[in-house]
Design a protein around this motif. Structure first.
Motif, PDB file in Angstrom:
ATOM      1  N   ILE A 108       0.863  -1.183   0.000  1.00  0.00           N
ATOM      2  CA  ILE A 108       0.000   0.000   0.000  1.00  0.00           C
ATOM      3  C   ILE A 108       0.896   1.228   0.000  1.00  0.00           C
ATOM      4  N   ARG A 109       0.838   2.000  -1.069  1.00  0.00           N
ATOM      5  CA  ARG A 109       1.742   3.139  -1.222  1.00  0.00           C
ATOM      6  C   ARG A 109       1.094   4.438  -0.724  1.00  0.00           C
ATOM      7  N   GLY A 110       1.891   5.240  -0.046  1.00  0.00           N
ATOM      8  CA  GLY A 110       1.484   6.592   0.324  1.00  0.00           C
ATOM      9  C   GLY A 110       0.272   6.672   1.224  1.00  0.00           C
ATOM     10  N   ALA A 111       0.124   5.717   2.144  1.00  0.00           N
ATOM     11  CA  ALA A 111      -1.039   5.753   3.037  1.00  0.00           C
ATOM     12  C   ALA A 111      -0.661   5.194   4.392  1.00  0.00           C
ATOM     13  N   ARG A 112      -1.189   5.813   5.415  1.00  0.00           N
ATOM     14  CA  ARG A 112      -1.011   5.297   6.768  1.00  0.00           C
ATOM     15  C   ARG A 112      -2.274   4.547   7.161  1.00  0.00           C
ATOM     16  N   LEU A 113      -2.150   3.246   7.294  1.00  0.00           N
ATOM     17  CA  LEU A 113      -3.300   2.418   7.623  1.00  0.00           C
ATOM     18  C   LEU A 113      -3.554   2.454   9.122  1.00  0.00           C
ATOM     19  N   ASN A 114      -4.796   2.767   9.514  1.00  0.00           N
ATOM     20  CA  ASN A 114      -5.146   2.625  10.924  1.00  0.00           C
ATOM     21  C   ASN A 114      -5.499   1.160  11.176  1.00  0.00           C
ATOM     22  N   PRO A 115      -5.600   0.729  12.432  1.00  0.00           N
ATOM     23  CA  PRO A 115      -5.823  -0.694  12.727  1.00  0.00           C
ATOM     24  C   PRO A 115      -7.082  -1.275  12.074  1.00  0.00           C
ATOM     25  N   TRP A 116      -8.159  -0.491  12.015  1.00  0.00           N
ATOM     26  CA  TRP A 116      -9.396  -0.980  11.420  1.00  0.00           C
ATOM     27  C   TRP A 116      -9.224  -1.260   9.929  1.00  0.00           C
ATOM     28  N   ARG A 117      -8.671  -0.297   9.218  1.00  0.00           N
ATOM     29  CA  ARG A 117      -8.429  -0.479   7.781  1.00  0.00           C
ATOM     30  C   ARG A 117      -7.433  -1.620   7.531  1.00  0.00           C
ATOM     31  N   ASN A 118      -6.411  -1.663   8.340  1.00  0.00           N
ATOM     32  CA  ASN A 118      -5.385  -2.689   8.175  1.00  0.00           C
ATOM     33  C   ASN A 118      -5.966  -4.082   8.340  1.00  0.00           C
ATOM     34  N   ALA A 119      -6.844  -4.241   9.329  1.00  0.00           N
ATOM     35  CA  ALA A 119      -7.463  -5.542   9.570  1.00  0.00           C
ATOM     36  C   ALA A 119      -8.330  -5.966   8.390  1.00  0.00           C
ATOM     37  N   PHE A 180      -4.662  -3.415  18.930  1.00  0.00           N
ATOM     38  CA  PHE A 180      -4.555  -1.955  18.965  1.00  0.00           C
ATOM     39  C   PHE A 180      -5.933  -1.303  19.054  1.00  0.00           C
ATOM     40  N   LEU A 181      -6.917  -1.904  18.390  1.00  0.00           N
ATOM     41  CA  LEU A 181      -8.277  -1.359  18.471  1.00  0.00           C
ATOM     42  C   LEU A 181      -8.802  -1.426  19.902  1.00  0.00           C
ATOM     43  N   ARG A 182      -8.577  -2.543  20.575  1.00  0.00           N
ATOM     44  CA  ARG A 182      -9.031  -2.668  21.963  1.00  0.00           C
ATOM     45  C   ARG A 182      -8.347  -1.650  22.862  1.00  0.00           C
ATOM     46  N   GLY A 185      -9.683   2.055  22.386  1.00  0.00           N
ATOM     47  CA  GLY A 185     -11.094   2.362  22.618  1.00  0.00           C
ATOM     48  C   GLY A 185     -12.023   1.873  21.523  1.00  0.00           C
ATOM     49  N   GLY A 186     -11.522   1.079  20.619  1.00  0.00           N
ATOM     50  CA  GLY A 186     -12.377   0.559  19.548  1.00  0.00           C
ATOM     51  C   GLY A 186     -12.792  -0.868  19.806  1.00  0.00           C
ATOM     52  N   ARG A 187     -13.350  -1.111  20.980  1.00  0.00           N
ATOM     53  CA  ARG A 187     -13.682  -2.484  21.375  1.00  0.00           C
ATOM     54  C   ARG A 187     -14.702  -3.116  20.427  1.00  0.00           C
ATOM     55  N   GLU A 188     -15.702  -2.348  19.993  1.00  0.00           N
ATOM     56  CA  GLU A 188     -16.731  -2.892  19.109  1.00  0.00           C
ATOM     57  C   GLU A 188     -16.133  -3.328  17.770  1.00  0.00           C
ATOM     58  N   LYS A 189     -15.256  -2.489  17.230  1.00  0.00           N
ATOM     59  CA  LYS A 189     -14.612  -2.845  15.967  1.00  0.00           C
ATOM     60  C   LYS A 189     -13.692  -4.049  16.146  1.00  0.00           C
ATOM     61  N   ALA A 190     -13.037  -4.131  17.297  1.00  0.00           N
ATOM     62  CA  ALA A 190     -12.175  -5.281  17.558  1.00  0.00           C
ATOM     63  C   ALA A 190     -12.993  -6.565  17.569  1.00  0.00           C
ATOM     64  N   LEU A 191     -14.183  -6.527  18.157  1.00  0.00           N
ATOM     65  CA  LEU A 191     -15.046  -7.709  18.176  1.00  0.00           C
ATOM     66  C   LEU A 191     -15.484  -8.102  16.769  1.00  0.00           C
ATOM     67  N   VAL A 193     -13.739  -7.585  14.066  1.00  0.00           N
ATOM     68  CA  VAL A 193     -12.548  -8.180  13.450  1.00  0.00           C
ATOM     69  C   VAL A 193     -12.389  -9.629  13.897  1.00  0.00           C
ATOM     70  N   TYR A 194     -12.541  -9.873  15.209  1.00  0.00           N
ATOM     71  CA  TYR A 194     -12.422 -11.246  15.717  1.00  0.00           C
ATOM     72  C   TYR A 194     -13.491 -12.157  15.102  1.00  0.00           C
ATOM     73  N   ALA A 195     -14.711 -11.634  14.971  1.00  0.00           N
ATOM     74  CA  ALA A 195     -15.801 -12.430  14.405  1.00  0.00           C
ATOM     75  C   ALA A 195     -15.539 -12.765  12.935  1.00  0.00           C
ATOM     76  N   LEU A 196     -15.067 -11.782  12.162  1.00  0.00           N
ATOM     77  CA  LEU A 196     -14.745 -12.029  10.759  1.00  0.00           C
ATOM     78  C   LEU A 196     -13.604 -13.037  10.632  1.00  0.00           C
ATOM     79  N   TYR A 197     -12.606 -12.881  11.485  1.00  0.00           N
ATOM     80  CA  TYR A 197     -11.459 -13.788  11.483  1.00  0.00           C
ATOM     81  C   TYR A 197     -11.919 -15.217  11.740  1.00  0.00           C
ATOM     82  N   ALA A 198     -12.732 -15.413  12.805  1.00  0.00           N
ATOM     83  CA  ALA A 198     -13.192 -16.753  13.158  1.00  0.00           C
ATOM     84  C   ALA A 198     -14.075 -17.343  12.060  1.00  0.00           C
ATOM     85  N   GLY A 199     -14.969 -16.516  11.496  1.00  0.00           N
ATOM     86  CA  GLY A 199     -15.865 -17.000  10.460  1.00  0.00           C
ATOM     87  C   GLY A 199     -15.111 -17.465   9.215  1.00  0.00           C
ATOM     88  N   ILE A 200     -14.133 -16.667   8.776  1.00  0.00           N
ATOM     89  CA  ILE A 200     -13.351 -17.047   7.598  1.00  0.00           C
ATOM     90  C   ILE A 200     -12.550 -18.314   7.872  1.00  0.00           C
TER      91      ILE A 200
END
Length: 218
Positions: A108-119, A180-182, A185-191, A193-200
């Protein structure tokens, strides 16, 4: 009785002896010149696409050209998951670059990915890779092709391995991002991510089970 040499009006073909370095270099020069020409004309883009054919050749040496082509196609589909998700987010992902026997990568060129986007970018690879493997499996089952079913099994496997939460693998990126999300303060987004990870991961494991081919059938 006339001598044998007087009865025939041709000279027998004489086999050429041994290995000729000169002939070998002459045959080798044409493909090398073609690759150099592509690199000169298209630069880095040409090198990226050339890496696909190098990877196919590498895998074909081990499993044969048909499996090699299919295996590289599955890796390409996986990497396109990262590419398309990056594009969806408005980022600037590079086309996949292949490293024979090691896989491929998208930057990914020229962008700073935050944890949500990165996940999401990390998860998109195994997700689309699993979809591609499922396509191989469905076509293989319909046509009774053990080769396609074996490729599907390999596709599910490599994508599941990629979800192992270690180091530079997609799973490692996902778990670090969720951590990093947890903490941020991004606990909901972290959950999510965990749910998508487990499902896949579960779907990939089920795909492996369904596409398994006994060795006697290959």
């Amino acid at each position: 009785m006339e001598p044998l040499g007087e009865l025939r009006d041709y000279e027998p073909i004489q086999p050429r002896g041994g290995f000729s370095l000169r002939d070998f270099l002459r045959k080798l020069w044409a493909p090398i010149a073609a690759v150099v020409g592509v690199l000169i004309k298209f630069g880095w883009i040409g090198l990226k696409f050339a890496s696909i054919f190098i990877a196919i050749g590498g895998y074909a040496l081990i499993w044969g050209w048909r499996f090699g082509v299919g295996f590289v196609a599955l890796i390409f589909i996986h990497e396109m998951g990262h590419f398309l998700e990056g594009k969806r987010q408005g980022l600037h992902p590079s086309w996949p670059t292949f490293i024979p026997f090691l896989g491929a990568y998208v930057t990914i060129r020229g962008a700073r990915l935050n944890p949500w986007r990165n996940a999401l970018v990390a998860l998109a690879g195994p997700f689309l890779g699993g979809v591609g493997a499922a396509g191989f499996w469905l076509v293989g089952a319909q046509r009774g092709s053990s080769l396609l079913e074996a490729l599907a099994y390999a596709g599910f496997l490599i994508n599941l391995i990629n979800l192992v939460p270690v180091g530079f693998l997609d799973g490692g990126v996902v778990w670090r991002s969720a951590h990093f999300l947890r903490l941020g303060g991004g606990r909901e987004k972290a959950l999510v991510v965990y749910a998508l990870y487990a499902g896949i991961a579960v779907l990939l494991a089920l795909g492996m089970y369904a596409a398994h081919v006994d060795q006697t059938r290959l």
